[in-house]
Design a protein around this motif. Structure first.
Motif, PDB file in Angstrom:
ATOM      1  N   UNK A  38       0.845  -1.203   0.000  1.00  0.00           N
ATOM      2  CA  UNK A  38       0.000   0.000   0.000  1.00  0.00           C
ATOM      3  C   UNK A  38       0.879   1.252   0.000  1.00  0.00           C
ATOM      4  N   UNK A  39       1.863   1.278   0.887  1.00  0.00           N
ATOM      5  CA  UNK A  39       2.736   2.455   0.981  1.00  0.00           C
ATOM      6  C   UNK A  39       3.528   2.643  -0.313  1.00  0.00           C
ATOM      7  N   UNK A  40       4.131   1.572  -0.809  1.00  0.00           N
ATOM      8  CA  UNK A  40       4.942   1.652  -2.022  1.00  0.00           C
ATOM      9  C   UNK A  40       4.106   2.086  -3.221  1.00  0.00           C
ATOM     10  N   UNK A  41       2.965   1.451  -3.426  1.00  0.00           N
ATOM     11  CA  UNK A  41       2.126   1.758  -4.584  1.00  0.00           C
ATOM     12  C   UNK A  41       1.520   3.161  -4.492  1.00  0.00           C
ATOM     13  N   UNK A  42       1.216   3.603  -3.270  1.00  0.00           N
ATOM     14  CA  UNK A  42       0.666   4.955  -3.105  1.00  0.00           C
ATOM     15  C   UNK A  42       1.696   6.012  -3.502  1.00  0.00           C
ATOM     16  N   UNK A  43       2.966   5.728  -3.276  1.00  0.00           N
ATOM     17  CA  UNK A  43       4.019   6.680  -3.669  1.00  0.00           C
ATOM     18  C   UNK A  43       4.044   6.898  -5.178  1.00  0.00           C
ATOM     19  N   UNK A  44       3.624   5.888  -5.924  1.00  0.00           N
ATOM     20  CA  UNK A  44       3.626   5.983  -7.384  1.00  0.00           C
ATOM     21  C   UNK A  44       2.242   6.264  -7.961  1.00  0.00           C
ATOM     22  N   UNK A  45       1.292   6.562  -7.077  1.00  0.00           N
ATOM     23  CA  UNK A  45      -0.070   6.934  -7.467  1.00  0.00           C
ATOM     24  C   UNK A  45      -0.742   5.882  -8.349  1.00  0.00           C
ATOM     25  N   UNK A  46      -0.541   4.622  -7.988  1.00  0.00           N
ATOM     26  CA  UNK A  46      -1.164   3.520  -8.714  1.00  0.00           C
ATOM     27  C   UNK A  46      -2.426   3.120  -7.950  1.00  0.00           C
ATOM     28  N   UNK A  47      -3.464   3.934  -8.094  1.00  0.00           N
ATOM     29  CA  UNK A  47      -4.651   3.825  -7.252  1.00  0.00           C
ATOM     30  C   UNK A  47      -5.313   2.450  -7.265  1.00  0.00           C
ATOM     31  N   UNK A  48      -5.504   1.859  -8.420  1.00  0.00           N
ATOM     32  CA  UNK A  48      -6.194   0.571  -8.478  1.00  0.00           C
ATOM     33  C   UNK A  48      -5.371  -0.509  -7.779  1.00  0.00           C
ATOM     34  N   UNK A  49      -4.043  -0.400  -7.868  1.00  0.00           N
ATOM     35  CA  UNK A  49      -3.193  -1.365  -7.165  1.00  0.00           C
ATOM     36  C   UNK A  49      -3.175  -1.101  -5.659  1.00  0.00           C
ATOM     37  N   UNK A  50      -3.275   0.160  -5.263  1.00  0.00           N
ATOM     38  CA  UNK A  50      -3.368   0.488  -3.832  1.00  0.00           C
ATOM     39  C   UNK A  50      -4.651  -0.110  -3.258  1.00  0.00           C
ATOM     40  N   UNK A  51      -5.734   0.035  -3.980  1.00  0.00           N
ATOM     41  CA  UNK A  51      -7.011  -0.521  -3.522  1.00  0.00           C
ATOM     42  C   UNK A  51      -6.929  -2.039  -3.429  1.00  0.00           C
ATOM     43  N   UNK A  52      -6.276  -2.657  -4.395  1.00  0.00           N
ATOM     44  CA  UNK A  52      -6.101  -4.110  -4.359  1.00  0.00           C
ATOM     45  C   UNK A  52      -5.262  -4.516  -3.149  1.00  0.00           C
ATOM     46  N   UNK A  53      -4.197  -3.778  -2.871  1.00  0.00           N
ATOM     47  CA  UNK A  53      -3.356  -4.079  -1.710  1.00  0.00           C
ATOM     48  C   UNK A  53      -4.117  -3.840  -0.408  1.00  0.00           C
ATOM     49  N   UNK A  54      -4.964  -2.814  -0.360  1.00  0.00           N
ATOM     50  CA  UNK A  54      -5.792  -2.591   0.832  1.00  0.00           C
ATOM     51  C   UNK A  54      -6.761  -3.752   1.041  1.00  0.00           C
ATOM     52  N   UNK A  55      -7.346  -4.240  -0.056  1.00  0.00           N
ATOM     53  CA  UNK A  55      -8.239  -5.398   0.052  1.00  0.00           C
ATOM     54  C   UNK A  55      -7.463  -6.596   0.582  1.00  0.00           C
ATOM     55  N   UNK A  56      -6.249  -6.810   0.087  1.00  0.00           N
ATOM     56  CA  UNK A  56      -5.424  -7.919   0.538  1.00  0.00           C
ATOM     57  C   UNK A  56      -5.097  -7.785   2.024  1.00  0.00           C
ATOM     58  N   UNK A  57      -4.812  -6.577   2.464  1.00  0.00           N
ATOM     59  CA  UNK A  57      -4.538  -6.326   3.881  1.00  0.00           C
ATOM     60  C   UNK A  57      -5.762  -6.655   4.734  1.00  0.00           C
ATOM     61  N   UNK A  58      -6.933  -6.158   4.329  1.00  0.00           N
ATOM     62  CA  UNK A  58      -8.150  -6.448   5.093  1.00  0.00           C
ATOM     63  C   UNK A  58      -8.450  -7.940   5.118  1.00  0.00           C
ATOM     64  N   UNK A  59      -8.275  -8.605   3.984  1.00  0.00           N
ATOM     65  CA  UNK A  59      -8.512 -10.051   3.932  1.00  0.00           C
ATOM     66  C   UNK A  59      -7.553 -10.791   4.865  1.00  0.00           C
ATOM     67  N   UNK A  60      -6.290 -10.385   4.885  1.00  0.00           N
ATOM     68  CA  UNK A  60      -5.304 -11.024   5.766  1.00  0.00           C
ATOM     69  C   UNK A  60      -5.670 -10.818   7.231  1.00  0.00           C
ATOM     70  N   UNK A  61      -6.087  -9.605   7.585  1.00  0.00           N
ATOM     71  CA  UNK A  61      -6.479  -9.341   8.975  1.00  0.00           C
ATOM     72  C   UNK A  61      -7.745 -10.110   9.348  1.00  0.00           C
ATOM     73  N   UNK A  62      -8.669 -10.215   8.398  1.00  0.00           N
ATOM     74  CA  UNK A  62      -9.891 -10.994   8.654  1.00  0.00           C
ATOM     75  C   UNK A  62      -9.549 -12.475   8.841  1.00  0.00           C
ATOM     76  N   UNK A  63      -8.639 -13.014   8.042  1.00  0.00           N
ATOM     77  CA  UNK A  63      -8.243 -14.419   8.185  1.00  0.00           C
ATOM     78  C   UNK A  63      -7.566 -14.655   9.528  1.00  0.00           C
ATOM     79  N   UNK A  64      -6.761 -13.713   9.930  1.00  0.00           N
ATOM     80  CA  UNK A  64      -6.074 -13.831  11.223  1.00  0.00           C
ATOM     81  C   UNK A  64      -7.085 -13.887  12.358  1.00  0.00           C
ATOM     82  N   UNK A  65      -8.078 -13.008  12.313  1.00  0.00           N
ATOM     83  CA  UNK A  65      -9.108 -13.000  13.346  1.00  0.00           C
ATOM     84  C   UNK A  65      -9.941 -14.277  13.289  1.00  0.00           C
TER      85      UNK A  65
END
Length: 161
Positions: A38-65
């Motif tokens: 998310x941080x890396x992709x946001x630096x390059x303004x790759x919005x659709x990839x940032x959103x995909x990485x945010x989804x991946x982060x939320x999914x990982x946190x949901x799986x952990x819980x």
């Protein structure tokens, strides 16, 4: 409308896939990778990839819980606070934007030339309004609603003896 439909389908799919994969996925590493992405992709303004990485982060946190593992953030106090005021924050955004835009217009300033200052001011004003709204309106309204709308038998059942 197509974006909302797509997000709805992705949310439903995520809720179905998380319990199936929670015990077998290396979700801590996935969460760390997604955060860095998310941080890396946001630096390059790759919005659709940032959103995909945010989804991946939320999914990982949901799986952990879902797997009953300890949280990635060991002391989530500030995150819990942000979660509590999230609805108030959402409701305050429009007011903060209106106030700040009118202030900028009155001063003859152009927000496009000071984006970081404008964004920072928006966040601070919205946060201040959200805290005030949460403390002065939402919390008292919830207490009042709980006292008036909770059935008497249920209220007594929850009381310690």
């Amino acid at each position: 409308l197509p974006r909302f439909f797509l997000e709805f389908i992705i949310g439903i799919t995520t809720m179905r896939l998380v319990p199936l994969n929670a015990d077998v996925m290396p979700n801590r590493h996935l969460a760390i990778f997604a955060t860095l992405a998310v941080v890396f992709l946001a630096c390059f303004r790759l919005d659709i990839l940032v959103i995909t990485a945010l989804w991946l982060l939320l999914a990982a946190l949901m799986m952990r819980a879902d797997a009953g593992q300890p949280p990635v953030v060991s002391k989530p106090g500030f995150l819990l606070f942000l979660g509590r005021i999230s609805y108030s924050f959402y409701m305050s955004f429009g007011t903060a934007e209106l106030l700040l835009a009118q202030f900028y217009r009155h001063q003859g300033w152009n927000a496009a030339y000071g984006k970081l200052i404008y964004i920072s001011a928006m966040c601070l004003i919205t946060l201040a309004l959200a805290v005030a709204l949460h403390v002065l309106v939402e919390t008292p309204a919830r207490k009042w609603a709980d006292s008036k709308l909770t059935p008497p038998g249920l209220a007594q059942a929850g009381q310690p003896r």
